[in-house]
Design a protein around this motif. Structure first.
Motif, PDB file in Angstrom:
ATOM      1  N   GLN A  27      -3.880   7.393   4.840  1.00 24.58           N
ATOM      2  CA  GLN A  27      -3.593   6.020   4.422  1.00 24.58           C
ATOM      3  C   GLN A  27      -2.276   5.475   4.972  1.00 24.58           C
ATOM      4  OE1 GLN A  27      -3.876   8.628   2.440  1.00 24.58           O
ATOM      5  NE2 GLN A  27      -2.277   8.709   0.859  1.00 24.58           N
ATOM      6  N   THR A  28      -1.394   6.346   5.458  1.00 30.44           N
ATOM      7  CA  THR A  28      -0.106   5.870   5.970  1.00 30.44           C
ATOM      8  C   THR A  28      -0.125   5.592   7.467  1.00 30.44           C
ATOM      9  OG1 THR A  28       0.775   8.072   6.488  1.00 30.44           O
ATOM     10  CG2 THR A  28       1.041   7.297   4.221  1.00 30.44           C
ATOM     11  N   ALA A  88       1.080   4.066  -2.937  1.00 33.20           N
ATOM     12  CA  ALA A  88       0.806   5.473  -2.640  1.00 33.20           C
ATOM     13  C   ALA A  88       1.952   6.358  -3.128  1.00 33.20           C
ATOM     14  CB  ALA A  88       0.583   5.654  -1.142  1.00 33.20           C
ATOM     15  N   SER A  96       0.830  -1.206   0.000  1.00 37.17           N
ATOM     16  CA  SER A  96       0.000   0.000   0.000  1.00 37.17           C
ATOM     17  C   SER A  96       0.867   1.260   0.000  1.00 37.17           C
ATOM     18  CB  SER A  96      -0.920  -0.006   1.216  1.00 37.17           C
ATOM     19  OG  SER A  96      -1.645   1.189   1.310  1.00 37.17           O
TER      20      SER A  96
END
Length: 296
Positions: free
Chosen positions: A135-136, A38, A34
């Motif tokens: 998202q991180t 990103a 992921s």
């Protein structure tokens, strides 16, 4: 692009494997993938390739360029820490360091005035804020390189201890150019909307809210940073649903107007968590201070 993403890319390239990189960093392989995706989206190029499904991972030409740049960045960081370590000899031994991690809106708008107020009462505590894209956050939480984290409640934090929850308000705003003779426009007017990308907490809340009202949004732009959203609405005939704390000054000054809503917007729920192994008195004191300020 974050140091965390560059560190992951470096480890994958050096290990030549997502699996081995995940094992060495003690995070899941999906989390590794992921972060790489990103980073690739942000840079607009593919950084890694596989010759076969089970074969070694190799960098693309772009990946090699980013890898070399990352090595220089981390080398400069090492030099920075070495130079700072020299200063620690003269640093006040009573000074305490408190590391906070959070999402971008909390780090930009909510925490700075609170930290300033706390430090005016406790100047012996140095507080660092690291604001991260939504998202991180799951991968960063796994490293436990923080004392307190202020994060959306939906983000899993199995290794942390929850202190308390609080809410942040959303608001629907528009450029004053969209104002009519009858007053502020309605969200049902099919206004051009600027919204966060899919996957973020705010976007999920917006989509659920509009779906319940039966409104099909006219989305014209997706922006990840609340300051970018604020600037877009201030400078063009568009509307948005965003964090109230990011635009309250513009609303008070008349630079933005608030839309008429058929139903109130739901609040965003956040949680404050801490690591199990890093509870000093200064951490406890700041957590108590946050509870008093954020729950009042």
């Amino acid at each position: 692009m974050t140091l965390h993403q560059l560190a992951i890319l470096r480890r994958v390239i050096e290990e030549k494997s997502f699996v081995r990189a995940a094992e060495s960093l003690r995070v899941s392989q999906p989390a590794i993938s992921s972060q790489i995706k990103a980073l690739e989206r942000e840079l607009g190029c593919v950084l890694l390739k596989r010759k076969s499904a089970l074969g070694p991972v190799e960098p693309t030409e772009a990946g090699r360029i980013v890898y070399k740049a990352a090595l220089k960045i981390f080398e400069n960081l090492d030099l920075l820490f070495d130079e700072l370590s020299i200063l620690k000899v003269d640093v006040n031994p009573k000074r305490r360091v408190l590391q906070l991690i959070c999402d971008i809106p909390t780090g930009i708008y909510t925490l700075p005035p609170l930290v300033e107020e706390f430090r005016s009462k406790d100047p012996g505590t140095m507080i660092t804020i690291t604001a991260n894209p939504h998202q991180t956050l799951p991968a960063i939480l796994g490293f436990e390189v923080y004392d307190l984290a202020l994060i959306p409640s939906e983000i899993p934090s199995p290794a942390a201890i929850q202190e308390f929850c609080f809410t942040q308000s959303l608001v629907a705003v528009a450029n004053p150019e969209l104002k009519t003779s009858a007053g502020p426009p309605s969200l049902r007017d099919c206004l051009p909307l600027v919204v966060p990308p899919k996957g973020s907490m705010v976007r999920k809340t917006i989509d659920t809210y509009l779906r319940k009202l039966g409104i099909k949004p006219n989305i014209v732009l997706e922006l990840n940073h609340p300051e970018a959203v604020r600037k877009a609405v201030r400078t063009g005939p568009v509307a948005s649903i965003t964090h109230q704390v990011s635009v309250h000054e513009d609303l008070e000054a008349g630079a933005l107007i608030e839309l008429n809503l058929p139903q109130p917007l739901p609040p965003l729920t956040y949680k404050v968590v801490r690591t199990r192994s890093r509870l000093g008195e200064h951490v406890r004191a700041f957590s108590t201070f946050l509870r008093e300020r954020l729950l009042n």
